[in-house]
Design a protein around this motif. Structure first.
Motif, PDB file in Angstrom:
ATOM      1  N   ILE A 114      50.223 100.012  -2.359  1.00  0.00           N
ATOM      2  CA  ILE A 114      50.402 101.320  -1.803  1.00  0.00           C
ATOM      3  C   ILE A 114      51.964 101.696  -2.105  1.00  0.00           C
ATOM      4  O   ILE A 114      52.379 102.731  -2.040  1.00  0.00           O
ATOM      5  N   GLY A 115      52.448 100.892  -2.883  1.00  0.00           N
ATOM      6  CA  GLY A 115      53.836 101.084  -3.665  1.00  0.00           C
ATOM      7  C   GLY A 115      55.055 101.164  -2.628  1.00  0.00           C
ATOM      8  O   GLY A 115      54.741 100.597  -1.512  1.00  0.00           O
ATOM      9  N   THR A 116      55.854 101.987  -2.713  1.00  0.00           N
ATOM     10  CA  THR A 116      57.044 102.021  -1.757  1.00  0.00           C
ATOM     11  C   THR A 116      56.801 103.567  -1.078  1.00  0.00           C
ATOM     12  O   THR A 116      56.324 104.457  -1.891  1.00  0.00           O
ATOM     13  N   ARG A 117      57.024 103.793   0.076  1.00  0.00           N
ATOM     14  CA  ARG A 117      56.811 104.945   0.902  1.00  0.00           C
ATOM     15  C   ARG A 117      58.204 105.305   1.686  1.00  0.00           C
ATOM     16  O   ARG A 117      58.624 104.699   2.070  1.00  0.00           O
ATOM     17  N   SER A 128      45.651 108.815   0.596  1.00  0.00           N
ATOM     18  CA  SER A 128      45.553 107.313   1.130  1.00  0.00           C
ATOM     19  C   SER A 128      46.312 107.155   2.163  1.00  0.00           C
ATOM     20  O   SER A 128      45.649 106.505   3.233  1.00  0.00           O
ATOM     21  N   ARG A 129      47.426 107.819   2.535  1.00  0.00           N
ATOM     22  CA  ARG A 129      47.761 107.601   3.847  1.00  0.00           C
ATOM     23  C   ARG A 129      48.676 109.087   4.170  1.00  0.00           C
ATOM     24  O   ARG A 129      49.638 109.155   4.393  1.00  0.00           O
ATOM     25  N   PHE A 130      47.543 109.880   4.298  1.00  0.00           N
ATOM     26  CA  PHE A 130      48.025 111.409   4.619  1.00  0.00           C
ATOM     27  C   PHE A 130      49.075 111.736   5.865  1.00  0.00           C
ATOM     28  O   PHE A 130      50.019 112.180   5.539  1.00  0.00           O
ATOM     29  N   ASP A 131      48.995 110.949   6.942  1.00  0.00           N
ATOM     30  CA  ASP A 131      49.947 111.101   7.838  1.00  0.00           C
ATOM     31  C   ASP A 131      50.609 109.527   8.335  1.00  0.00           C
ATOM     32  O   ASP A 131      51.222 109.548   9.187  1.00  0.00           O
TER      33      ASP A 131
END
Length: 101
Positions: free
Chosen positions: A98-101, A78-81
């Motif tokens: 996207i939750g927490t990253r 989803s957010r590879f980089d």
């Protein structure tokens, strides 16, 4: 299987997504390995033979390919980089959590 489908009068078979995916409950609709057939049903060579057998029986093969359903887990694409790939850059408009990253 190919001869049974042909004998039933079908001209094509369609497979659910075959890409590797981490969660069995997704049925492959949250792929992480878009270019790797899942190992759940055999080897890549087994899959190639199934497709070849379908073609030998005169059946077309349709693959349900779902590149827009990336899982939003840390190991997904989803957010590879860290940047938005196919979703809107604003998470409130992306249509995913996207939750927490």
């Amino acid at each position: 299987m190919p001869s049974y489908a042909r004998d039933m009068g079908f001209t094509h078979v369609e497979f659910l997504p075959i890409s590797e995916h981490p969660f069995d409950g997704s049925w492959g609709y949250q792929p992480t390995g878009l270019f790797a057939p899942t190992s759940r049903f055999g080897t890549p060579a087994d899959f190639a033979e199934l497709v070849a057998a379908c073609h030998r029986a005169g059946l077309g093969v349709i693959l349900d390919w779902v590149p827009g359903h990336f899982p939003d887990d840390p190991h997904g694409l989803s957010r590879f980089d860290g940047t938005a790939l196919y979703e809107h850059a604003d998470p409130s408009r992306a249509g995913i959590s996207i939750g927490t990253r």
